[in-house]
Design an enzyme around this catalytic site. Structure first.
Site: not given
Ligand SMILES: Cc1cc2nc3c(=O)[nH]c(=O)nc-3n(C[C@H](O)[C@H](O)[C@H](O)COP(=O)(O)OP(=O)(O)OC[C@H]3O[C@@H](n4cnc5c(N)ncnc54)[C@H](O)[C@@H]3O)c2cc1C
Ligand SMILES: Cc1cc2nc3c(=O)[nH]c(=O)nc-3n(C[C@H](O)[C@H](O)[C@H](O)COP(=O)(O)OP(=O)(O)OC[C@H]3O[C@@H](n4cnc5c(N)ncnc54)[C@H](O)[C@@H]3O)c2cc1C
Lengths: 522, 241, 476
Positions: A105, A349, A504
């Site tokens: 978001g 939340r 996040a």
């Molecule tokens: C709909 C939604 C809205 C949100 N809105 C907000 C917001 O407005 N503000 C906020 O602070 N937080 C928000 N959050 C939370 C936040 O977006 C997430 O916590 C954050 O995006 C996580 O980022 P990340 O880089 O850790 O993981 P991700 O962005 O999920 O990226 C991880 C990636 O790793 C890949 N992966 C996983 N396992 C493997 C593997 N074995 N091999 C290769 N690749 C792999 C996945 O496919 C994925 O693409 C929201 C979450 C959602 C779902």
């Protein structure tokens, strides 16, 4: 020699395991002789797969810094590693980049920004210290304070970095969201804005991405604290290959909200297929389990967050579903199907979600009521509202009664509720739910007004790999696992029992950067 | 199964190379038995009848005769496509029953060319050959994107840019857009009247690969539907024939 | 070449509490050579110092007293206080087989219980038995006697250091440090013990492991007291995780709201509050003289509200309510509970503002009359107004009490592997070392049935594993 051969072979294996295990530093390290010579992946019994998988005989390639996952955390790490002079490659299992981040978001908690919007709008004070305290409190003090501190202190720099170096555009407002005690939540409309900014910085500095490539194992010779992570096995299409890690492996693979089985493992209430989920389909937890299998410790895996305001039908967190989250500081009101308030709109939340669940299935959905004059202050555009109306996600009316009628709520009850709430705002006190009233909360006196339906959906996994302030992964004896880093939703202990909304992105960006920087140093 | 067949083919081929057994068959129809290596007459006794109308007379009946004009440029790894498509589709399952080695010379892991011609398209090993066979079969008839292209006379190289696709070859967007682009035009075509933002060619996921939805050799799937189940978009090449 | 194994048994059990001893007794039914290893110099762990409260649904005492109860109701209580973190299939077993387990202690072990039932917080009805001596030793001692009778050695000062696998996803034995001196991790001599059938881990919780518990919940700093025995530390849990066991819900650590500020550990005051002060009295915020919570809530809710308050609290009960206490004499003797002839004296001595306290008691008494309490305490016919002197007070201090988290087992008490998600071969666990049965908060008196039930299941299943063949003790 007595006994049959088979048993002796088994006993020999077992002995090998004892030897290797015993040089691990543990609560009870024993001085038995280590019987080296077995290049097993993991020196523990019980792990059939680990024990049976010898290290690869040859590596297909070597990469300085391998980053798993292409969300906020992954791109931040890759960017920072590349800036640090390392060859960085992002491995992503999905056919598109961005994971949960790109559908996110776009709300970002930070005590400041380069434009100083909070100060310009006269929305009170804030500080990293206060942000940290809110984070701890919002997670029932289960967060590791040292980690929450890194998040709060690094948030502003991370935001400005994406703006300055990555060209991210944020909206000219800050809001106060549930659980936060200050106006510190910045809006960009959608997480893609930041993902693309980070990707730009990363690629500008030479980082690359491989899509459709899943990591299927982490290689480590044994679980000795001095034993580094060696590499990963990846699967792309039908091809399996092994990448040796030169300087560091960064796990940025996100949470496990979509991993039905793992959810059930840790929080049985949220098991099963019947829950809606806001996440992308790739939000599964195999990387956490692989890391555990090579000795990583996990924290607080049982804390899984529901997003209280998802589209009741699909569980999707679309733009309209963000309004109830962004709006409390601007005077929005949550009501039940009966048109009555049921909780302070500034509640956390988990509290809002469980208040809704407590209404029972017949209480689904609840609604957020808001006024037109709040829209831009909450960080939305008129266009977004129009799109929401068109999709049928929002209803509009010139009077509260009209909104009630369109949303199917009892008109009198809703009118009464909003009138009462207007009065509370005027009096500066909410005797019903004790919501702290601020000046930025607008009474709903002049239309048009809107309603949006909402219901909890599984959203965020607070638990995950245990890391330290340097984003190094800690093993179960409390030691750093050499060359292994983690950042973002895959980690645990930053948010405790409950992540505050908009925390996040800074978590991912700040720790991603820390991980990338440290990994590049090798 | 496959291995056995090949042994048979090779055995026969060794015996009858360029000797023409008296087999007759109608032009272009399915044949009862695999043809001998490099020879057309073995199956097409009346070779002229197989040729398209207006085709110049052919000297000789072997593959070498065809490739003297339809010269696949082995060095540039770009075979003559329309011809290649027609030949392949006519001879491999389901229409034909020929093994690759009926026309191709193959030394596993070393070379793969045309019988009677010098040069090689690549060095497929046994595993890759399995894959090629599988993919050619799909391309010839599957109903997926590959076969839609085959029907339009498009051979591997036109998407993959080389003679012999290898493991995990993918097609970059630029490749697709050469014919189907530009993306903006595509987006205009698929823009829904009502919800303009529900446009698969203008995804909120950014510049995503065409192949995310349009799979070459397996069923295509609208990726949007993974999350937005209610969108109800359709895609070509979604189902097996 | 060295000897692989120093000794061999059929079933090897780690820990000599309820779970371990129940496993041993049960295992012995199916095989001959069973051993229990205990790292401390005394047997019994938390079990022998526990309050001896045993909750069960559908018991003879309930029938005698006309109390309607059912396993379904007990399960519902467990899930409610557990905030649905409980694995329903495991929690259900505890509820459904609680009475069977109680009767087993009576019939097999000849355990003696007091003739009346207690009503412990979070339970919908009175369903808790108390051992005759208000202590778990009332069960542990008969268990130890049974072990002697059955020739089951309980080897003290023998600490589990590691598990040994067979290279084929099954546990084959353990490494034990003999003559181990708690807490010196390097003390004793390592010995390898083979289990030709299976290993049962029943090593209890980690409430006394200051480092480990703070990792799970940073608020549990080392200065926070615990009710547990000193040996409740995490090393065996770590070894189990090392061996591939799945850790679950480790951060669910319970504090006991009823413990006393005026003594160490569980002491005698805890039972006083649990059995008398909370169910028949009130909890007061010392700074205001007000009530702030339903005293009969489950432990988590009580502790959370006490911690959120941030000030001290006391429990008050009068002469009628004190009748339910089982430890009053000791409490008074040790100054843990103090006795006052009037509310005025009680208020002055506890530094509680008098008038608010008087009003609080008044309004509490009137809610008993009305049959409705603003904090939701269930007003039942046994509940009387607080008005009969003398009055008693106890100063409360939440102390770390129970680890609801631990390693994941299935209904057969098999340990579930982290990566395979399937049982690890020949590896069982029972008791407080396991996780997820009680969820976010364990109800009082539910640990005893849980530990004994799953101990018995683990023991029986371990003993029925096929025998490993061979004589690897003497190897060249
Ligand atoms: C709909 C939604 C809205 C949100 N809105 C907000 C917001 O407005 N503000 C906020 O602070 N937080 C928000 N959050 C939370 C936040 O977006 C997430 O916590 C954050 O995006 C996580 O980022 P990340 O880089 O850790 O993981 P991700 O962005 O999920 O990226 C991880 C990636 O790793 C890949 N992966 C996983 N396992 C493997 C593997 N074995 N091999 C290769 N690749 C792999 C996945 O496919 C994925 O693409 C929201 C979450 C959602 C779902
Ligand atoms: C003060 C107190 C009062 C309680 N009151 C009640 C009550 O009234 N009712 C109720 O239901 N529950 C009560 N409980 C909870 C209950 O007593 C415990 O949960 C239960 O006793 C646990 O039994 P157990 O067999 O799993 O572990 P324990 O009884 O703790 O036994 C485990 C044993 O394993 C040993 N051990 C640990 N590590 C190793 C190792 N590495 N090697 C060898 N041995 C090892 C320990 O030293 C210990 O002796 C109480 C707990 C406490 C602390």
């Amino acid at each position: 020699m007595k006994g049959n051969d088979q048993d002796e072979v088994k006993a020999g294996n077992a002995g090998g395991n004892v030897g290797r295990r015993s040089f691990l530093k543990g609560a009870l390290a024993v001085g038995a002789v280590a019987t080296g010579g077995f290049a097993l992946n993991m020196a523990v019994p019980g792990l059939a797969e680990a024990a049976k998988r010898p290290l690869p005989k040859k590596w297909d390639e070597t990469i300085d810094v391998v980053v798993i996952g292409s969300g906020f955390a992954g791109w931040s790490a890759a960017a920072q590693a590349a800036i640090g002079g390392a060859k960085a490659v992002v491995i992503e299992k999905m056919p598109t980049y961005g994971g949960n981040s790109i559908i996110n978001g776009g709300v970002y908690a930070s005590y400041d920004d380069k434009f100083h919007y909070r100060q310009k709008m006269g929305l009170g004070d804030d500080s990293p210290e206060l942000h940290m305290q809110d984070t701890l409190k919002g997670g029932d003090f289960f967060s590791i304070p040292a980690l929450a501190k890194v998040l709060a202190e690094g948030a502003t720099d991370g935001l400005n970095w994406m703006i300055d170096d990555g060209g991210a555009v944020i909206r000219p407002t800050v809001v106060r969201a549930g659980g936060h005690s200050a106006y510190r939540t910045h809006a960009a409309g959608i997480g893609k804005v930041y993902v693309d900014a980070l990707k730009r910085i990363a690629e500008k500095n030479g980082a690359q991405i491989r899509l459709n490539t899943a990591v299927t194992w982490i290689w480590r010779a044994d679980a000795d604290p001095k034993s580094p992570v060696l590499g990963v096995e990846v699967k792309s299409g039908r091809k399996i290959s092994n990448i040796k890690v030169g300087k560091g492996l960064i796990l940025a693979s996100g949470g496990f909200s979509r991993d039905v089985k793992m959810r059930g493992d840790h929080y049985p209430f949220l098991s099963g297929e019947n829950w809606n989920c806001t996440n992308h389909p790739g939000a599964t937890g195999e990387m956490i389990r692989f890391a555990q299998s090579v000795g990583a410790d996990t924290l607080q895996m049982n804390y899984i967050q529901l997003y209280p305001y998802a589209d009741p039908e699909t569980g999707i967190l679309d733009t309209p579903a963000l309004i109830p989250f962004n709006g409390p500081g601007n005077g929005i009101v949550y009501v039940t199907k009966q048109g009555k308030r049921f909780i302070s709109e500034l509640a956390r939340r988990d509290h809002v979600s469980f208040a809704q669940i407590g209404l029972g299935p017949q209480g689904k959905p609840t609604y957020t009521i808001f006024g037109d004059d709040m829209v831009e202050k909450m960080g939305f555009t008129k266009g977004e509202i129009e799109a929401g109306l068109k999709k049928g996600r929002l209803v509009v009316g010139n009077t509260i009664a009209e909104v009630a009628q369109k949303a199917g709520l009892p008109q009198d009850a809703l009118v009464e509720t909003i009138d009462k709430h207007n009065k509370y705002l005027a009096e500066g006190k909410d005797p019903e739910f004790n919501k702290p009233i601020t000046k930025a909360m607008l009474p709903m006196t002049k239309g048009p007004f809107y309603a949006v339906a909402q219901w909890p959906a599984i959203h965020h996994t607070m638990g995950g790999l245990r890391i330290n302030e340097h984003a190094q992964v800690i093993d179960i004896f409390g030691e750093v696992i050499p060359k292994l880093y983690a950042a973002g939703e895959v980690t645990g202990g930053v948010h405790g029992t409950n992540r505050l909304g908009s925390n996040a992105i800074p978590d991912c960006v700040v720790f991603g950067r820390v991980a990338g920087r440290n990994a590049a140093k090798g | 199964m496959f291995v056995m067949k090949r042994v048979v083919v090779i055995a026969i081929a060794a015996a009858v190379l360029f000797c023409l057994p008296l087999l007759t068959a109608g032009g272009g129809t399915a044949l009862a038995a695999p043809s001998p290596k490099g020879s057309c007459k073995g199956c097409h006794a009346d070779f002229a009848s197989v040729l398209p109308k207006g085709h110049p007379a052919v000297k000789g009946t072997g593959l070498a005769a065809c490739s003297s004009c339809h010269a696949p440029d082995l060095a540039a790894k770009k075979p003559e496509n329309a011809y290649s498509v027609r030949m392949h589709r006519a001879h491999i399952p389901p229409k034909g029953k020929l093994e690759c080695t009926a026309c191709h010379s193959w030394v596993p892991g070393k070379s793969f060319g045309l019988i009677g011609r010098k040069g090689s398209f690549g060095k497929p090993d046994k595993e890759q050959m399995e894959l090629l066979k599988e993919i050619f079969a799909s391309w010839a008839s599957s109903g997926y994107t590959d076969s839609l292209h085959a029907e339009a006379g498009i051979a591997c190289s036109q998407c993959h840019g080389k003679g012999l696709p290898t493991f995990d070859d993918t097609v970059e967007n630029a490749g697709c857009l050469k014919c189907h682009g530009p993306m903006e035009e595509l987006a205009k075509k698929t823009e829904p009247k009502e919800f303009k933002d529900r446009n698969p060619h203008k995804s909120h996921l950014g510049d995503i690969a065409c192949t995310v939805c349009h799979k070459g050799h397996m069923e295509s799937k609208v990726y949007c539907l993974d999350c937005h189940k209610q969108f109800g978009m359709k895609i070509q090449g979604a189902a097996k024939k | 070449m060295r000897t692989m194994w120093d000794e061999e048994f059929e079933v090897v059990i780690i820990g000599s509490g309820f779970a371990g001893l129940a496993a041993a007794i049960e295992a012995r039914k199916y095989c001959d050579k069973v051993v229990v290893f205990e790292k401390m110099p005394v047997p019994g762990g938390n079990s022998s110092i526990c309050g001896g409260i045993f909750s069960a649904a559908g018991t003879p005492l309930q029938a005698e007293n006309g109390i309607e109860d059912s396993p379904a109701l007990m399960l519902a209580d467990m899930l409610a206080s557990g905030q649905r973190f409980n694995y329903p299939e495991l929690a259900r077993m505890v509820a459904e087989r609680s009475t069977e387990t109680l009767l087993w202690t009576i019939e097999e072990l000849d355990v003696k219980y007091q003739p009346s039932l207690s009503w412990v917080g979070g339970h919908s009805v009175p369903r808790s038995y108390n051992t005759w001596n208000a202590s778990g030793s009332g069960i542990v001692k008969p268990m130890l006697a049974k072990c002697r009778e059955l020739n089951i050695p309980v080897r003290l000062k023998s600490c589990l250091a590691n598990f040994v696998d067979d290279g084929n996803n099954a546990i084959e034995g353990v490494e034990i440090r003999e003559e181990y001196i708690f807490p010196k991790s390097e003390s004793g001599t390592p010995k390898r013990i083979r289990a030709t059938r299976a290993v049962v881990l029943a090593s209890g919780g980690f409430s006394q492991d200051k480092e480990f518990r703070a990792i799970q919940n940073p608020r549990l700093t080392e200065d926070i007291e615990s009710t547990n025995h000193q040996g409740a530390t995490a090393e065996s849990l770590i070894s189990a995780i090392r061996a591939g066991a799945t850790p679950v819900q480790l951060s669910n650590i319970q504090l006991g709201p009823w413990a006393s500020r005026d003594e160490e550990g569980f002491g005698v005051g805890s039972l006083f509050s649990m059995l008398a002060g909370f169910p028949y009295g009130i909890i007061i915020d010392v700074s205001t003289g007000n009530r702030f919570v339903n005293e009969q809530s489950d432990r988590k809710l009580l502790v959370d509200s006490m911690l959120n308050l941030g000030t001290e609290s006391i429990a008050i009960v009068d002469q009628k309510g004190v009748a339910y206490a089982t430890t009053l004499d000791q409490c008074l003797k040790r100054g843990v509970v103090r006795k006052f002839d009037s509310i005025e004296e009680l208020a002055a001595s506890n530094h509680v503002p008098l008038m608010p306290l008087v009003n609080t008691i008044k309004s509490y008494n009137s809610s008993i009359e009305k049959g409705e309490d603003r904090f939701g305490k269930w007003i039942h016919k046994g509940l009387e107004p607080i008005q009969y002197p003398p009055y008693y007070s106890i100063r409360l201090l939440p102390k770390i009490h129970h680890c609801m988290g631990g390693i994941r087992i299935n209904t057969l008490a098999q340990v579930i592997g982290i990566d395979t998600r399937r049982p690890i071969g020949r590896f069982y666990a029972a008791g407080e070392i396991t996780g997820g049965i009680h969820g976010a908060s364990r109800l009082g008196g539910n640990a005893v049935p849980e530990c004994i039930l799953f101990g018995r299941i683990a023991g029986a299943n371990a003993a029925r594993e096929p025998l490993r063949s061979g004589h690897p003790l003497s190897q060249e």
